[in-house]
Design an enzyme around this catalytic site. Sequence first.
Site, short mmCIF file in Angstrom:
data_model
loop_
_atom_site.label_atom_id
_atom_site.label_comp_id
_atom_site.label_asym_id
_atom_site.label_seq_id
_atom_site.Cartn_x
_atom_site.Cartn_y
_atom_site.Cartn_z
N GLY A 31 7.40 76.08 -42.04
CA GLY A 31 7.61 76.62 -43.39
C GLY A 31 8.99 76.63 -43.85
O GLY A 31 9.75 75.93 -42.98
N GLU A 35 14.57 69.50 -47.31
CA GLU A 35 14.54 67.97 -47.42
C GLU A 35 13.90 67.18 -46.33
O GLU A 35 13.16 66.34 -46.41
CB GLU A 35 15.79 67.47 -47.75
CG GLU A 35 16.03 66.14 -48.62
CD GLU A 35 14.85 66.03 -49.72
OE1 GLU A 35 14.18 64.90 -49.73
OE2 GLU A 35 14.63 67.03 -50.48
N GLY A 36 13.96 67.86 -45.10
CA GLY A 36 13.69 67.09 -43.94
C GLY A 36 12.11 67.14 -43.85
O GLY A 36 11.50 66.20 -43.46
N HIS A 37 11.62 68.38 -44.17
CA HIS A 37 10.16 68.64 -44.11
C HIS A 37 9.56 67.59 -45.44
O HIS A 37 8.30 66.84 -45.14
CB HIS A 37 9.58 70.08 -44.61
CG HIS A 37 9.98 70.86 -43.69
ND1 HIS A 37 11.05 71.92 -43.76
CD2 HIS A 37 9.50 71.32 -42.31
CE1 HIS A 37 11.26 72.54 -42.79
NE2 HIS A 37 10.47 72.23 -41.85
N GLN A 61 6.19 79.96 -29.24
CA GLN A 61 7.05 79.11 -28.93
C GLN A 61 8.45 79.94 -29.12
O GLN A 61 9.60 79.12 -28.96
CB GLN A 61 7.10 77.61 -29.84
CG GLN A 61 7.50 78.09 -31.35
CD GLN A 61 7.20 76.59 -32.10
OE1 GLN A 61 6.19 76.23 -32.31
NE2 GLN A 61 8.28 76.02 -32.35
N GLN A 153 11.04 67.49 -28.86
CA GLN A 153 9.71 67.90 -29.20
C GLN A 153 8.90 66.67 -29.25
O GLN A 153 7.80 66.61 -28.97
CB GLN A 153 9.77 68.90 -30.57
CG GLN A 153 8.51 68.96 -31.17
CD GLN A 153 8.83 69.97 -32.30
OE1 GLN A 153 8.80 71.21 -31.96
NE2 GLN A 153 8.77 69.61 -33.48
N SER A 185 18.21 72.21 -41.13
CA SER A 185 17.16 72.83 -40.12
C SER A 185 16.94 74.15 -40.86
O SER A 185 17.76 74.85 -41.62
CB SER A 185 18.05 73.37 -39.04
OG SER A 185 17.52 74.38 -38.34
N ARG A 187 17.12 77.06 -39.62
CA ARG A 187 17.97 78.06 -39.14
C ARG A 187 19.49 77.74 -39.82
O ARG A 187 20.22 78.76 -39.59
CB ARG A 187 18.22 78.01 -37.72
CG ARG A 187 17.01 78.32 -36.92
CD ARG A 187 17.01 78.34 -35.45
NE ARG A 187 15.90 78.91 -34.84
CZ ARG A 187 14.76 78.33 -34.38
NH1 ARG A 187 14.76 77.11 -34.15
NH2 ARG A 187 13.83 79.14 -33.84
O1 PAF Z 1 8.94 71.61 -35.42
C1 PAF Z 1 8.27 72.41 -35.75
O2 PAF Z 1 8.39 72.91 -37.12
C2 PAF Z 1 7.25 73.43 -34.96
O3 PAF Z 1 7.79 72.95 -33.64
C3 PAF Z 1 5.99 72.84 -34.90
C4 PAF Z 1 5.74 71.44 -34.45
C5 PAF Z 1 5.25 72.84 -36.34
C6 PAF Z 1 5.16 73.75 -33.80
O4 PAF Z 1 5.24 74.73 -34.31
#
Ligand code: PAF
Length: 281
Positions: A31, A35-37, A61, A153, A185, A187
């Site tokens: 969530g 723009e990356g998402h 995580q 990742q 990001s 963050r």
């Molecule tokens: O990149 C992320 O946002 C998270 O690490 C993911 C891949 C959704 C896993 O929780």
Amino acid sequence: MRTIETIGEMQNSALSIRTEGQSIGLVPTMGAFHEGHLSLMRAARAENDRVIVSLFVNPVQFSPNEDLDRYPRNLGRDIELAQGEGVDILFVPAVEEIYPKGFCTQVTVTGLSDRLCGENRPGHFQGVATVVAKLFHIILPHRAYFGLKDYQQSVVIRRMVEDLNFNLEIITLPTVREPDSLAMSSRNAYLSQEERTAARCLKESLDLAVQQIEGGERNAGALRSSIRERIGREKEVAIDYVSIADPETLQEVSTLTGEVVIALAVRIGETRLIDNQLVIP
Ligand code: PAF
């Protein structure tokens, strides 16, 4: 756009989409869309019959000292943005839905998970691999989309998909940047104005290393030193690591003989930021 909260309903919907012979593109997210998402959602929209976005802030995580509690959450805004990108289903499970009482299975991608970010974030990639494996089982995607900003990742997930024979394609897309060059990001929202200015050193130091490689530098140690020197000029920035590594094994290299990934992690105040660049010498 439908919003689904339970695994049962999500699995049934995914199965009926597949039974109709339609393809599923999955964008796994936590969530706080930027723009990356959205670029991942657009690619999924262009390449699949149905687009499913998962939105789950995955507690396993995050280490106990990390930012799980303050991780940005804005479901209303995320729903609007996903709708705007033509997403068909937003899967928003609760923590107890994904990790019910008694849950005790972990997916560990050994070696790859321990390097780079794994050194400072023990258990992080195990948490990522576990939730992503669950999402793949629940949503049954034909293609899953990840940003290259989280380079390690993507390597860990590709390995898991190959090792555990998930029948799907992993698609990675380039890092999307803010106008001031900072990799997008969720963050970034934590940064003060001064921290934000200091954060430019990530991309600047990557660009500097690329220039040196283009100028003929092949000594990875020399490149790491010049990146450290550039970042070190920012008083509020502490380096977690500067890595120049093989892009598949993530093992550090001493001499550049083929493609490498230059990867950085720093802390600015309370905020941890990462960035990377693939380079072919
Ligand atoms: O990149 C992320 O946002 C998270 O690490 C993911 C891949 C959704 C896993 O929780």
